[in-house]
Design a protein around this motif. Structure first.
Motif, PDB file in Angstrom:
ATOM      1  N   GLN A 124       6.602  41.838   5.631  1.00  0.00           N
ATOM      2  CA  GLN A 124       6.613  42.336   4.254  1.00  0.00           C
ATOM      3  C   GLN A 124       7.268  41.371   3.285  1.00  0.00           C
ATOM      4  O   GLN A 124       6.745  41.119   2.188  1.00  0.00           O
ATOM      5  CB  GLN A 124       7.344  43.679   4.217  1.00  0.00           C
ATOM      6  N   VAL A 135       7.406  40.884  -0.763  1.00  0.00           N
ATOM      7  CA  VAL A 135       7.674  42.235  -1.260  1.00  0.00           C
ATOM      8  C   VAL A 135       9.034  42.683  -0.733  1.00  0.00           C
ATOM      9  O   VAL A 135       9.237  42.776   0.484  1.00  0.00           O
ATOM     10  CB  VAL A 135       6.588  43.227  -0.811  1.00  0.00           C
ATOM     11  N   LEU A 138      12.357  44.864   0.300  1.00  0.00           N
ATOM     12  CA  LEU A 138      12.496  46.101   1.054  1.00  0.00           C
ATOM     13  C   LEU A 138      12.801  47.275   0.135  1.00  0.00           C
ATOM     14  O   LEU A 138      13.433  47.122  -0.909  1.00  0.00           O
ATOM     15  CB  LEU A 138      13.622  45.969   2.082  1.00  0.00           C
ATOM     16  N   SER A 139      12.384  48.456   0.551  1.00  0.00           N
ATOM     17  CA  SER A 139      12.705  49.682  -0.162  1.00  0.00           C
ATOM     18  C   SER A 139      14.136  50.099   0.157  1.00  0.00           C
ATOM     19  O   SER A 139      14.783  49.547   1.054  1.00  0.00           O
ATOM     20  CB  SER A 139      11.749  50.797   0.270  1.00  0.00           C
ATOM     21  N   GLU A 140      14.627  51.103  -0.557  1.00  0.00           N
ATOM     22  CA  GLU A 140      15.997  51.580  -0.318  1.00  0.00           C
ATOM     23  C   GLU A 140      16.169  52.052   1.124  1.00  0.00           C
ATOM     24  O   GLU A 140      17.185  51.750   1.765  1.00  0.00           O
ATOM     25  CB  GLU A 140      16.322  52.713  -1.288  1.00  0.00           C
ATOM     26  N   GLU A 141      15.193  52.772   1.646  1.00  0.00           N
ATOM     27  CA  GLU A 141      15.275  53.244   3.028  1.00  0.00           C
ATOM     28  C   GLU A 141      15.286  52.074   4.008  1.00  0.00           C
ATOM     29  O   GLU A 141      16.033  52.076   4.999  1.00  0.00           O
ATOM     30  CB  GLU A 141      14.087  54.173   3.332  1.00  0.00           C
ATOM     31  N   GLN A 142      14.477  51.076   3.731  1.00  0.00           N
ATOM     32  CA  GLN A 142      14.435  49.906   4.613  1.00  0.00           C
ATOM     33  C   GLN A 142      15.738  49.106   4.527  1.00  0.00           C
ATOM     34  O   GLN A 142      16.221  48.591   5.537  1.00  0.00           O
ATOM     35  CB  GLN A 142      13.241  49.025   4.237  1.00  0.00           C
ATOM     36  N   GLU A 202      21.421  51.861  -2.019  1.00  0.00           N
ATOM     37  CA  GLU A 202      21.019  52.348  -3.339  1.00  0.00           C
ATOM     38  C   GLU A 202      21.216  51.263  -4.392  1.00  0.00           C
ATOM     39  O   GLU A 202      20.337  51.029  -5.239  1.00  0.00           O
ATOM     40  CB  GLU A 202      21.845  53.587  -3.700  1.00  0.00           C
ATOM     41  N   ALA A 244      18.633  48.485  -4.192  1.00  0.00           N
ATOM     42  CA  ALA A 244      17.334  48.954  -4.701  1.00  0.00           C
ATOM     43  C   ALA A 244      17.350  49.049  -6.221  1.00  0.00           C
ATOM     44  O   ALA A 244      16.343  48.739  -6.892  1.00  0.00           O
ATOM     45  CB  ALA A 244      16.992  50.309  -4.085  1.00  0.00           C
ATOM     46  N   GLN A 245      18.466  49.466  -6.805  1.00  0.00           N
ATOM     47  CA  GLN A 245      18.558  49.543  -8.267  1.00  0.00           C
ATOM     48  C   GLN A 245      18.543  48.157  -8.903  1.00  0.00           C
ATOM     49  O   GLN A 245      17.935  47.959  -9.959  1.00  0.00           O
ATOM     50  CB  GLN A 245      19.820  50.320  -8.652  1.00  0.00           C
ATOM     51  N   GLU A 257      15.027  47.031  -8.990  1.00  0.00           N
ATOM     52  CA  GLU A 257      14.308  47.661 -10.104  1.00  0.00           C
ATOM     53  C   GLU A 257      14.592  46.935 -11.416  1.00  0.00           C
ATOM     54  O   GLU A 257      13.714  46.796 -12.276  1.00  0.00           O
ATOM     55  CB  GLU A 257      14.722  49.125 -10.222  1.00  0.00           C
ATOM     56  N   ALA A 269      16.007  42.534  -0.091  1.00  0.00           N
ATOM     57  CA  ALA A 269      15.623  43.423  -1.187  1.00  0.00           C
ATOM     58  C   ALA A 269      15.166  42.652  -2.413  1.00  0.00           C
ATOM     59  O   ALA A 269      14.379  43.162  -3.224  1.00  0.00           O
ATOM     60  CB  ALA A 269      16.797  44.326  -1.560  1.00  0.00           C
TER      61      ALA A 269
END
Length: 346
Positions: free
Chosen positions: A25, A31, A33-37, A233, A236-237, A240, A280
């Protein structure tokens, strides 16, 4: 196999799978990672850290390249800040030993000259304030002009707290190309760290900075009592926000502050966090900043540079001593990591 053993086996498999997923990924597709990842990465056991660091280094090389941006910082206004950031010895609300002081223009120019002499391409003017008043904006303007008039070839960044729209435009007109305003921690944890302003107020300043065309620099401090879930968190923020640069600081417990008795982040946790933030934010400049010497030491710093970091602050950190710039420059030379040229930062 018992239910507990089955659950443990599934957990171990998931821990290994997250690095496989991240390679496809993040390394291959760029791309983040997502917060969960990210949380799965932060929960990897110690024996997986070397694999994690190697993967983060691959991401850095694939999407950022081998160059390292070197920056120096100086405080033009130290101490006496009206905010209650619990980690900061510059707050005027705590009985810390730091007292208010201003740096004059000749001192600012000399600091810029010394920073440029190290090979740094970035010089950040910092002030301990809620936001700049007219006096501070005038001093910053005069300082930037004096640095240019002295023929010092270096990019100027600023960190002056929360801004109005008019002040954002003023800084653009002055030639400031990057603005630093750390979100500091996850939105859910921020009220435990600061009560005199909100996370949303910081976000709004960063929004205006981005829309005005300046580069956005925003990171935070690891080790302020946040949970591992809140570290995920926060990463991930930041993703964003899409900042150009993310400074990674580790808490240095300051005498007289509410965090003076907090424990220092363990080196393994620090490295795991650095790598997770790289996964991330694959294209973002990830900068070693305050606390790395205390948390990681020399060997750990090298591991961090090989685990996703591609920028570094040399010298001192406002109210805390760093290690000599020569040491960091020697480390970069030994790791065969070229310093990013000034022309590449324009």
């Amino acid at each position: 196999m018992t239910a507990a053993a089955t659950h443990q086996a599934e957990g171990n498999q998931a821990e290994q799978d997250i690095l496989q997923v991240a390679r496809e990924q993040v390394v291959e597709r760029g791309v983040g990672l997502s917060e969960e990842q990210i949380l799965a990465v932060l929960r990897l056991p110690d024996e997986r850290i070397s694999d994690l660091l190697a993967l983060a280094h691959d991401v850095r090389m694939r999407w950022c390249g081998p160059e390292v941006e070197v920056e120096g910082i100086v405080s033009v206004k130290t101490g006496g800040c009206p905010e209650d950031c619990h980690f900061c010895s510059q707050s005027g609300l705590f009985p810390s030993p730091v007292r208010a002081a201003w740096l004059d223009i000749p001192g600012l120019v000399e600091a810029a000259r010394q920073t440029a002499a190290t090979g740094a391409t970035e010089f950040c003017i910092v002030a301990a304030v809620r936001g700049p008043d007219k006096r501070l904006m005038s001093q910053v303007r005069d300082g930037i002009k004096a640095i240019a008039d002295a023929g010092i070839d270096i990019q100027i960044a600023c960190s002056l707290g929360m801004l109005t729209q008019e002040q954002v435009y003023e800084l653009v007109e002055m030639g400031v190309h990057r603005y630093n305003h750390n979100l500091e921690t996850a939105r859910s944890h921020f009220p435990n760290v600061v009560t005199t302003h909100t996370w949303e107020e910081r976000w709004e300043t960063l929004r205006m900075v981005r829309e005005a065309g300046m580069e956005v620099c925003s990171g935070g401090i690891v080790g302020m009592g946040e949970s591992v879930e809140q570290r995920a968190e926060f990463a991930a923020q930041l993703a964003e926000l899409r900042p150009h640069e993310v400074p990674m600081n580790f808490l240095i417990p300051q005498p007289g502050t509410p965090y003076e008795d907090f424990e220092i982040v363990e080196g393994k946790d620090a490295l795991r966090t650095v790598a997770a933030f790289r996964l991330a934010l694959p294209r973002t400049m990830l900068r070693f900043a305050g606390g790395r010497e205390l948390t990681l030491g020399d060997l750990g710093a090298e591991q961090g540079m090989l685990g996703g970091i591609n920028a570094i602050i040399v010298g001192n950190y406002l109210t805390n001593l760093g290690r000599p710039a020569s040491k960091d420059l020697e480390m970069l030379a030994e790791l065969q990591m070229p310093i990013k040229a000034l022309s590449d930062t324009l």
